[in-house]
Design a protein around this motif. Structure first.
Motif, mmCIF file in Angstrom:
data_model
loop_
_atom_site.group_PDB
_atom_site.id
_atom_site.type_symbol
_atom_site.label_atom_id
_atom_site.label_comp_id
_atom_site.label_asym_id
_atom_site.label_seq_id
_atom_site.Cartn_x
_atom_site.Cartn_y
_atom_site.Cartn_z
ATOM 1 N N LEU A 109 20.760 -12.863 -12.749
ATOM 2 C CA LEU A 109 21.019 -11.867 -11.763
ATOM 3 C C LEU A 109 22.440 -11.253 -12.109
ATOM 4 N N MET A 110 22.480 -9.817 -11.656
ATOM 5 C CA MET A 110 23.700 -9.134 -11.863
ATOM 6 C C MET A 110 24.624 -9.885 -10.900
ATOM 7 N N PRO A 111 25.705 -9.994 -11.251
ATOM 8 C CA PRO A 111 27.021 -10.587 -10.293
ATOM 9 C C PRO A 111 27.168 -9.482 -9.152
ATOM 10 N N THR A 112 27.253 -10.100 -8.131
ATOM 11 C CA THR A 112 27.460 -9.557 -6.801
ATOM 12 C C THR A 112 28.169 -10.366 -5.677
ATOM 13 N N SER A 113 28.762 -9.902 -4.976
ATOM 14 C CA SER A 113 29.455 -10.354 -3.748
ATOM 15 C C SER A 113 28.219 -11.266 -2.871
ATOM 16 N N LEU A 114 28.432 -12.492 -2.619
ATOM 17 C CA LEU A 114 27.290 -13.237 -1.781
ATOM 18 C C LEU A 114 27.995 -13.965 -0.686
ATOM 19 N N TYR A 115 27.337 -13.899 0.272
ATOM 20 C CA TYR A 115 27.951 -14.654 1.426
ATOM 21 C C TYR A 115 26.683 -15.446 2.040
ATOM 22 N N ILE A 116 27.093 -16.849 2.365
ATOM 23 C CA ILE A 116 26.160 -17.528 3.123
ATOM 24 C C ILE A 116 26.648 -17.553 4.562
ATOM 25 N N ILE A 117 25.640 -17.625 5.433
ATOM 26 C CA ILE A 117 26.026 -17.517 6.943
ATOM 27 C C ILE A 117 25.150 -18.589 7.406
ATOM 28 N N LYS A 118 25.821 -19.685 8.020
ATOM 29 C CA LYS A 118 25.264 -20.845 8.377
ATOM 30 C C LYS A 118 25.491 -21.196 9.824
ATOM 31 N N PRO A 119 24.274 -21.298 10.749
ATOM 32 C CA PRO A 119 24.631 -21.482 12.130
ATOM 33 C C PRO A 119 24.643 -22.935 12.315
#
Length: 238
Positions: A109-119
């Motif tokens: 996949l193309m590089p991109t900013s990636l955030y993981i949100i975990k409650p």
């Protein structure tokens, strides 16, 4: 098996020990191992943390035993105890069918900013599937979704997770978290697996960049991780 995380079982229910037992059964080896597990991936997040641990255990004991099994064989061993374990023997980006154990490596996949949100809340995978209404699932062709992702920008491709609806039913707060992330400006927001974490692609709107994390933590008591896509050149790069 040793682990400092009190939420991790150290008995035979742990996937790491199950993986080593399967390795012994399939190869005939009888060695015993001391495994020190340091958890970094949140539990009950839908991120495959336990499956990744099991895959790493298979790869590690195979290395210690002189590489007596191929990575393809290790992926097959992993499929005996979990649907997601085989993926971790791919090159990092894969099209998975069956229960998830049949792999086809695809383009990165193309590089991109990636955030993981975990409650803080977690959900049992079993409970999520139990609340899944099969009749309500739209009939989409996964191959067409894959082709769209390969041919278009990652930001314009269609992302689908049929487990969002039952997860939101069990924990309504999750729907609010997704809406807040979308309103913050991320181009793609989708729950990962059976939850409860979300992955967000892109960046929040400029006005939200500096306040996004503090605002999300204040409103929803979540943990936020910045991440990136990982791929390997070959199966021995671990």
């Amino acid at each position: 098996l040793e682990c400092e995380d009190p939420n991790v079982p150290l008995d035979g229910s742990n996937l790491v020990l199950k993986a080593i037992d399967v390795f012994r059964k399939r190869t005939g080896r009888t060695e015993k191992f001391i495994v020190k597990l340091k958890k970094r991936v949140p539990v009950q997040a839908g991120l495959g943390g336990g499956s990744a641990n099991a895959a790493t255990a298979l790869w590690g004991v195979n290395q210690l035993c002189g590489k007596i099994a191929t990575n393809e064989e290790l992926a097959d061993y992993g499929a005996e105890i979990g649907s997601d374990i085989s993926f971790f023997f791919s090159l990092g980006t894969a099209y998975c069918t069956g229960r998830g154990e049949i792999l086809e490596n695809v383009s990165e996949l193309m590089p991109t900013s990636l955030y993981i949100i975990k409650p803080k809340e977690g959900l049992s995978t079993g409970a999520v599937f139990k609340n899944l209404d099969i009749a309500s699932i739209e009939d989409r062709d996964p191959l067409k979704l894959k082709e769209t992702l390969e041919q278009e920008s990652i930001y314009t491709a269609e992302f689908v997770n049929d487990l969002e609806a039952p997860s939101f039913k069990l924990c309504p707060k999750l729907a609010d978290i997704k809406q807040a992330c979308q309103e913050a400006g991320f181009k793609v927001v989708l729950m990962s697996g059976s939850g409860t974490s979300f992955f967000c692609l892109g960046e929040p709107y400029r006005d939200f960049v500096e306040i996004f994390e503090d605002r999300m933590k204040e409103l929803f008591d979540v943990d936020i991780y910045q991440a990136r896509f990982l791929n390997r050149k070959d199966g021995d790069h671990w």
